[in-house]
Design an enzyme around this catalytic site. Structure first.
Site, PDB file in Angstrom:
ATOM      1  N   GLY A  10      52.275  42.830  38.540  1.00  0.00           N
ATOM      2  CA  GLY A  10      51.694  41.964  37.669  1.00  0.00           C
ATOM      3  C   GLY A  10      50.756  42.569  36.809  1.00  0.00           C
ATOM      4  O   GLY A  10      49.951  43.499  37.460  1.00  0.00           O
ATOM      5  N   ARG A  78      58.494  44.227  37.615  1.00  0.00           N
ATOM      6  CA  ARG A  78      58.728  44.251  39.251  1.00  0.00           C
ATOM      7  C   ARG A  78      60.254  44.671  39.263  1.00  0.00           C
ATOM      8  O   ARG A  78      61.316  43.905  38.850  1.00  0.00           O
ATOM      9  CB  ARG A  78      58.641  42.583  39.669  1.00  0.00           C
ATOM     10  CG  ARG A  78      57.251  42.057  39.607  1.00  0.00           C
ATOM     11  CD  ARG A  78      57.096  41.031  40.097  1.00  0.00           C
ATOM     12  NE  ARG A  78      55.990  40.286  39.952  1.00  0.00           N
ATOM     13  CZ  ARG A  78      54.508  40.401  40.200  1.00  0.00           C
ATOM     14  NH1 ARG A  78      54.419  41.425  41.109  1.00  0.00           N
ATOM     15  NH2 ARG A  78      53.668  39.789  39.684  1.00  0.00           N
ATOM     16  N   ASP A 109      50.196  45.454  46.190  1.00  0.00           N
ATOM     17  CA  ASP A 109      50.655  45.795  47.455  1.00  0.00           C
ATOM     18  C   ASP A 109      52.315  46.222  47.289  1.00  0.00           C
ATOM     19  O   ASP A 109      52.743  47.005  47.919  1.00  0.00           O
ATOM     20  CB  ASP A 109      50.530  44.614  48.553  1.00  0.00           C
ATOM     21  CG  ASP A 109      51.155  43.339  48.096  1.00  0.00           C
ATOM     22  OD1 ASP A 109      51.199  43.294  46.885  1.00  0.00           O
ATOM     23  OD2 ASP A 109      51.321  42.323  48.984  1.00  0.00           O
ATOM     24  N   THR A 132      45.321  44.756  40.346  1.00  0.00           N
ATOM     25  CA  THR A 132      45.898  43.559  40.784  1.00  0.00           C
ATOM     26  C   THR A 132      44.665  42.452  40.488  1.00  0.00           C
ATOM     27  O   THR A 132      43.578  42.702  41.029  1.00  0.00           O
ATOM     28  CB  THR A 132      46.459  43.146  42.038  1.00  0.00           C
ATOM     29  OG1 THR A 132      46.763  41.855  42.273  1.00  0.00           O
ATOM     30  CG2 THR A 132      45.653  43.707  43.071  1.00  0.00           C
ATOM     31  N   ASP A 134      44.394  39.654  41.913  1.00  0.00           N
ATOM     32  CA  ASP A 134      44.086  38.931  43.321  1.00  0.00           C
ATOM     33  C   ASP A 134      43.000  39.475  44.177  1.00  0.00           C
ATOM     34  O   ASP A 134      42.769  38.731  45.004  1.00  0.00           O
ATOM     35  CB  ASP A 134      45.588  39.019  44.087  1.00  0.00           C
ATOM     36  CG  ASP A 134      46.415  38.158  43.545  1.00  0.00           C
ATOM     37  OD1 ASP A 134      46.275  37.618  42.270  1.00  0.00           O
ATOM     38  OD2 ASP A 134      47.542  38.120  43.693  1.00  0.00           O
ATOM     39  N   ASP A 136      43.209  41.382  46.665  1.00  0.00           N
ATOM     40  CA  ASP A 136      43.885  41.109  48.039  1.00  0.00           C
ATOM     41  C   ASP A 136      44.095  42.601  48.791  1.00  0.00           C
ATOM     42  O   ASP A 136      44.886  42.421  49.779  1.00  0.00           O
ATOM     43  CB  ASP A 136      45.214  40.207  47.907  1.00  0.00           C
ATOM     44  CG  ASP A 136      46.156  40.953  47.137  1.00  0.00           C
ATOM     45  OD1 ASP A 136      45.904  41.993  46.332  1.00  0.00           O
ATOM     46  OD2 ASP A 136      47.166  40.399  47.140  1.00  0.00           O
ATOM     47  N   ARG A 161      34.644  21.213  32.562  1.00  0.00           N
ATOM     48  CA  ARG A 161      33.633  20.382  33.161  1.00  0.00           C
ATOM     49  C   ARG A 161      33.179  19.525  31.954  1.00  0.00           C
ATOM     50  O   ARG A 161      32.538  18.151  32.229  1.00  0.00           O
ATOM     51  CB  ARG A 161      32.304  21.164  33.820  1.00  0.00           C
ATOM     52  CG  ARG A 161      31.243  20.501  34.142  1.00  0.00           C
ATOM     53  CD  ARG A 161      31.481  19.840  35.537  1.00  0.00           C
ATOM     54  NE  ARG A 161      31.155  20.673  36.571  1.00  0.00           N
ATOM     55  CZ  ARG A 161      31.224  19.930  37.732  1.00  0.00           C
ATOM     56  NH1 ARG A 161      31.416  18.866  38.178  1.00  0.00           N
ATOM     57  NH2 ARG A 161      31.212  21.208  38.761  1.00  0.00           N
ATOM     58  N   MET A 176      45.061  31.336  40.071  1.00  0.00           N
ATOM     59  CA  MET A 176      46.209  32.362  40.792  1.00  0.00           C
ATOM     60  C   MET A 176      45.799  32.921  42.092  1.00  0.00           C
ATOM     61  O   MET A 176      44.544  32.821  42.509  1.00  0.00           O
ATOM     62  CB  MET A 176      46.536  33.676  39.835  1.00  0.00           C
ATOM     63  CG  MET A 176      47.710  33.232  38.974  1.00  0.00           C
ATOM     64  SD  MET A 176      48.069  34.663  37.922  1.00  0.00           S
ATOM     65  CE  MET A 176      49.908  33.892  37.317  1.00  0.00           C
ATOM     66  N   ARG A 178      48.466  34.207  45.245  1.00  0.00           N
ATOM     67  CA  ARG A 178      49.807  33.627  46.110  1.00  0.00           C
ATOM     68  C   ARG A 178      49.441  33.651  47.705  1.00  0.00           C
ATOM     69  O   ARG A 178      49.708  32.775  48.305  1.00  0.00           O
ATOM     70  CB  ARG A 178      50.656  34.719  45.869  1.00  0.00           C
ATOM     71  CG  ARG A 178      52.037  33.973  45.467  1.00  0.00           C
ATOM     72  CD  ARG A 178      53.285  34.943  45.444  1.00  0.00           C
ATOM     73  NE  ARG A 178      52.955  36.315  44.790  1.00  0.00           N
ATOM     74  CZ  ARG A 178      53.422  36.998  44.077  1.00  0.00           C
ATOM     75  NH1 ARG A 178      54.697  36.672  43.817  1.00  0.00           N
ATOM     76  NH2 ARG A 178      53.127  38.373  43.521  1.00  0.00           N
ATOM     77  N   LYS A 220      27.404  11.510  41.753  1.00  0.00           N
ATOM     78  CA  LYS A 220      28.186  12.628  41.280  1.00  0.00           C
ATOM     79  C   LYS A 220      29.225  11.923  40.149  1.00  0.00           C
ATOM     80  O   LYS A 220      29.938  10.979  40.504  1.00  0.00           O
ATOM     81  CB  LYS A 220      29.275  13.421  42.139  1.00  0.00           C
ATOM     82  CG  LYS A 220      28.599  14.392  42.862  1.00  0.00           C
ATOM     83  CD  LYS A 220      28.474  15.998  42.093  1.00  0.00           C
ATOM     84  CE  LYS A 220      27.727  16.850  42.925  1.00  0.00           C
ATOM     85  NZ  LYS A 220      27.443  18.093  42.266  1.00  0.00           N
ATOM     86  N   GLN A 261      45.007  33.958  33.158  1.00  0.00           N
ATOM     87  CA  GLN A 261      43.805  34.721  33.911  1.00  0.00           C
ATOM     88  C   GLN A 261      44.352  36.246  33.801  1.00  0.00           C
ATOM     89  O   GLN A 261      43.372  37.089  34.319  1.00  0.00           O
ATOM     90  CB  GLN A 261      44.057  34.196  35.313  1.00  0.00           C
ATOM     91  CG  GLN A 261      43.544  32.874  35.465  1.00  0.00           C
ATOM     92  CD  GLN A 261      44.075  32.170  36.799  1.00  0.00           C
ATOM     93  OE1 GLN A 261      43.521  32.167  37.657  1.00  0.00           O
ATOM     94  NE2 GLN A 261      45.275  31.555  36.805  1.00  0.00           N
ATOM     95  N   ARG A 262      45.657  36.468  33.349  1.00  0.00           N
ATOM     96  CA  ARG A 262      46.046  37.955  33.602  1.00  0.00           C
ATOM     97  C   ARG A 262      45.531  38.588  32.376  1.00  0.00           C
ATOM     98  O   ARG A 262      45.852  39.929  32.159  1.00  0.00           O
ATOM     99  CB  ARG A 262      47.256  38.016  34.047  1.00  0.00           C
ATOM    100  CG  ARG A 262      47.676  37.781  35.571  1.00  0.00           C
ATOM    101  CD  ARG A 262      48.618  38.584  36.149  1.00  0.00           C
ATOM    102  NE  ARG A 262      49.997  38.944  35.599  1.00  0.00           N
ATOM    103  CZ  ARG A 262      50.998  38.385  36.171  1.00  0.00           C
ATOM    104  NH1 ARG A 262      51.176  37.865  37.149  1.00  0.00           N
ATOM    105  NH2 ARG A 262      52.102  38.799  35.488  1.00  0.00           N
TER     106      ARG A 262
HETATM  107  O1  F6P Z   1      49.737  39.228  41.960  1.00  0.00           O
HETATM  108  C1  F6P Z   1      49.199  38.841  40.906  1.00  0.00           C
HETATM  109  C2  F6P Z   1      49.696  37.685  40.324  1.00  0.00           C
HETATM  110  O2  F6P Z   1      49.158  37.241  39.202  1.00  0.00           O
HETATM  111  C3  F6P Z   1      49.731  36.531  41.449  1.00  0.00           C
HETATM  112  O3  F6P Z   1      48.418  35.877  41.419  1.00  0.00           O
HETATM  113  C4  F6P Z   1      50.738  35.618  40.974  1.00  0.00           C
HETATM  114  O4  F6P Z   1      50.981  34.739  42.174  1.00  0.00           O
HETATM  115  C5  F6P Z   1      51.553  36.416  40.622  1.00  0.00           C
HETATM  116  O5  F6P Z   1      50.932  37.768  40.371  1.00  0.00           O
HETATM  117  C6  F6P Z   1      52.601  35.799  39.666  1.00  0.00           C
HETATM  118  O6  F6P Z   1      53.619  36.793  39.125  1.00  0.00           O
HETATM  119  P1  F6P Z   1      54.632  36.562  38.129  1.00  0.00           P
HETATM  120  O7  F6P Z   1      53.777  37.047  36.903  1.00  0.00           O
HETATM  121  O8  F6P Z   1      55.755  37.684  38.285  1.00  0.00           O
HETATM  122  O9  F6P Z   1      55.300  35.169  38.011  1.00  0.00           O
END
Ligand code: F6P
Length: 329
Positions: A10, A78, A109, A132, A134, A136, A161, A176, A178, A220, A261-262
């Protein structure tokens, strides 16, 4: 030395800044850099970055103005074929044919699993950079792209909000991650959310409903629930449907932030991290390191063997979950 650099998996904001640092440090020190497009897929197809002069070697000017740009100019993918031994052997032969002696893969990873497999067939040096959103991977406090993804998610939560307050509603905002709750927990804390659901901790729906009733009684008027896409009970839509039949006291809406988010221009933190790690990876390669990821822990440059970066789940800082609950009151 001729060094290959590529992005894989990603995309993550800051990948361009990292490639820029690799090129500037390597070429500035008299080495050559081959930009491999589309990750392992591009390597198998010998798809190399070509300059405006038609030459395949990257120059200091190839990466002008890359630091602030989102996505990845080297593109990413990928790759299924590379998962096979035949694909890995083919990649090794291509690297040898092009005189590439070292590789700097930028990814997560999956990218590092690939690097470990490639090393079974190829003698060159491989030093990775963690790219990444994530966050992670073990062996670095933060991965390239995480800061920007959190910034984007928090900006979205702030906007949501406003409308949640205007309608006295609850929003389930899916971010995001996973297998990791990092983006969710940081977004929840920075976005002042009332509750968060992540894969690392059990999501107990009856307890959440009780908590929502308490929040309502305490006055709230709006609630923000941040849900990591990988929560073991399901994503935001599934949790919404289950809360609806479980007596949730708020009118609810679902917002899935997804791939936005990416994207976007990397934050200064991501640009800094990417620049330091790209530079560090080149120096590590030149010093003879291989099979490792370049990371920063407490501001110190470290190298971690690839398998250690992904073998165990990267734990969340222990205090953050309880802090979210404390501050939501
Ligand atoms: O690993 C980064 C990530 O954005 C994860 O948070 C998300 O689950 C995954 O890639 C989504 O992958 P794709 O863009 O291949 O659907």
């Amino acid at each position: 030395m001729r060094i290959g650099v590529f992005c894989s998996g990603g995309d993550a904001p800051g990948m361009n800044a990292c490639v820029r640092a690799v090129v500037r440090t390597a070429v500035g020190n008299g080495h050559e850099v081959v930009g491999i497009r589309r990750g392992y897929q591009g390597l198998l197809e010998e798809d190399f970055y070509v300059n405006s002069d038609g030459k395949p070697l990257m120059t200091l000017r190839s990466v002008s103005d890359w630091a602030r740009r989102g996505g990845t100019f080297l593109l990413t993918s990928r790759c299924e074929e590379f998962r096979t031994p035949a694909g890995q052997q083919k990649a090794a032969a291509i690297l040898e044919r092009h005189g590439i002696e070292a590789l700097i893969p930028i990814g997560g990873d999956g990218t590092f699993h690939g690097a470990v497999e490639l090393a079974r067939h190829w003698k060159g040096h491989i030093v990775g950079c963690p790219g990444t959103i994530d966050n992670d991977l073990q062996g670095t406090d933060y991965t390239i792209g995480f800061s920007t993804a959190v910034q984007t998610a928090v900006e979205a939560v702030d906007k949501i909000r406003d409308t949640a307050e205007s309608h006295h509603r609850m929003f389930l905002v899916e971010v995001m991650g996973r297998h990791s709750g990092y983006i969710a927990v940081y977004t929840a804390l920075a976005g002042a959310a009332e509750t968060v659901c992540i894969p690392e901790t059990p999501t107990n729906l009856p307890a959440i409903v009780r908590e929502l009733h308490e929040l309502k009684q305490r006055g709230k008027s709006s609630v923000m629930m941040i849900v990591a896409e990988g929560d073991e009970e399901g994503g935001a839509q599934i949790l919404h449907d289950r809360l609806k039949v479980s007596g949730c006291p708020f009118s609810m809406r679902v917002m899935i932030l997804g791939h936005m988010q990416r994207g976007g221009s990397p934050t200064p933190e991501d640009r800094m991290l990417a620049s330091r790690l790209g530079d560090w990876a080149v120096h590590a390669v030149l010093e003879g390191a291989t099979g490792v990821m370049a990371g920063l822990i407490g501001g110190t440059r470290v190298l971690t063997p690839f398998p250690e970066t992904y073998a165990q789940h990267k734990p969340l800082p222990a205090d953050l979950m309880s802090l979210i609950a404390t501050l939501a009151s």
